[in-house]
Design a protein around this motif. Structure first.
Motif, PDB file in Angstrom:
ATOM      1  N   PRO A   3     -78.801 -37.861  47.232  1.00  0.00           N
ATOM      2  CA  PRO A   3     -78.388 -37.249  45.960  1.00  0.00           C
ATOM      3  C   PRO A   3     -76.880 -37.017  45.872  1.00  0.00           C
ATOM      4  O   PRO A   3     -76.302 -37.102  44.789  1.00  0.00           O
ATOM      5  CB  PRO A   3     -79.142 -35.925  45.935  1.00  0.00           C
ATOM      6  CG  PRO A   3     -80.336 -36.160  46.772  1.00  0.00           C
ATOM      7  CD  PRO A   3     -79.865 -37.074  47.869  1.00  0.00           C
ATOM      8  N   GLY A   7     -74.560 -38.456  43.058  1.00  0.00           N
ATOM      9  CA  GLY A   7     -73.684 -37.563  42.310  1.00  0.00           C
ATOM     10  C   GLY A   7     -72.251 -38.064  42.256  1.00  0.00           C
ATOM     11  O   GLY A   7     -71.566 -37.921  41.242  1.00  0.00           O
ATOM     12  N   CYS A  10     -72.183 -40.552  39.670  1.00  0.00           N
ATOM     13  CA  CYS A  10     -72.278 -39.936  38.337  1.00  0.00           C
ATOM     14  C   CYS A  10     -70.917 -39.451  37.842  1.00  0.00           C
ATOM     15  O   CYS A  10     -70.735 -39.250  36.639  1.00  0.00           O
ATOM     16  CB  CYS A  10     -73.263 -38.773  38.356  1.00  0.00           C
ATOM     17  SG  CYS A  10     -74.988 -39.277  38.373  1.00  0.00           S
ATOM     18  N   THR A  34     -79.582 -40.359  42.133  1.00  0.00           N
ATOM     19  CA  THR A  34     -79.490 -38.912  42.319  1.00  0.00           C
ATOM     20  C   THR A  34     -80.867 -38.252  42.317  1.00  0.00           C
ATOM     21  O   THR A  34     -81.140 -37.375  43.138  1.00  0.00           O
ATOM     22  CB  THR A  34     -78.613 -38.295  41.213  1.00  0.00           C
ATOM     23  OG1 THR A  34     -77.351 -38.952  41.207  1.00  0.00           O
ATOM     24  CG2 THR A  34     -78.409 -36.817  41.438  1.00  0.00           C
ATOM     25  N   CYS A  35     -81.737 -38.672  41.418  1.00  0.00           N
ATOM     26  CA  CYS A  35     -83.015 -37.974  41.223  1.00  0.00           C
ATOM     27  C   CYS A  35     -84.181 -38.538  42.026  1.00  0.00           C
ATOM     28  O   CYS A  35     -85.109 -37.795  42.362  1.00  0.00           O
ATOM     29  CB  CYS A  35     -83.379 -37.998  39.745  1.00  0.00           C
ATOM     30  SG  CYS A  35     -82.188 -37.142  38.717  1.00  0.00           S
TER      31      CYS A  35
END
Length: 103
Positions: A3, A7, A10, A34-35
């Motif tokens: 994650p 991130g 992201c 990430t999820c």
């Protein structure tokens, strides 16, 4: 760890991409990276507690792993394909000696 890796990707949410499709692919893959680990490791105990068959739990976990691998592969390809459209400043030569105060 995964994650955190997602991130970091992201953070490029509002970066400029050569095409809109590449931007959407990047965002989707970054969110998936990430999820997916959270979904892959938190949902199977919940599915087991709900007395779902083992085949459903196993197939769910395999689906999470496959989606994670595909998202990583998409990001890897996008990293190299976006190099085709660099801004002109990326091609300027840096005079490193001007950055050292005593030279």
């Amino acid at each position: 760890m995964a994650p955190i890796f997602g991130g970091i990707h992201c953070m490029a949410w509002f970066f400029a991409f050569p095409t809109y499709q590449e931007q959407v692919l990047w965002r989707t893959s970054a969110v998936a990276i990430t999820c997916t680990p959270w979904l892959g490791f938190l949902a199977p105990p919940l599915l087991t507690a709900l007395d779902t068959p083992d085949a459903v739990t196993t197939s769910y976990f395999v689906l999470c792993v496959m989606s994670y691998v595909v998202a990583r592969a998409v990001l890897l390809v996008l990293m190299f394909t976006t190099l085709r459209n660099l801004p002109p400043d990326a091609y300027k030569a840096v005079s490193w000696t001007s950055l050292v105060p005593h030279l």
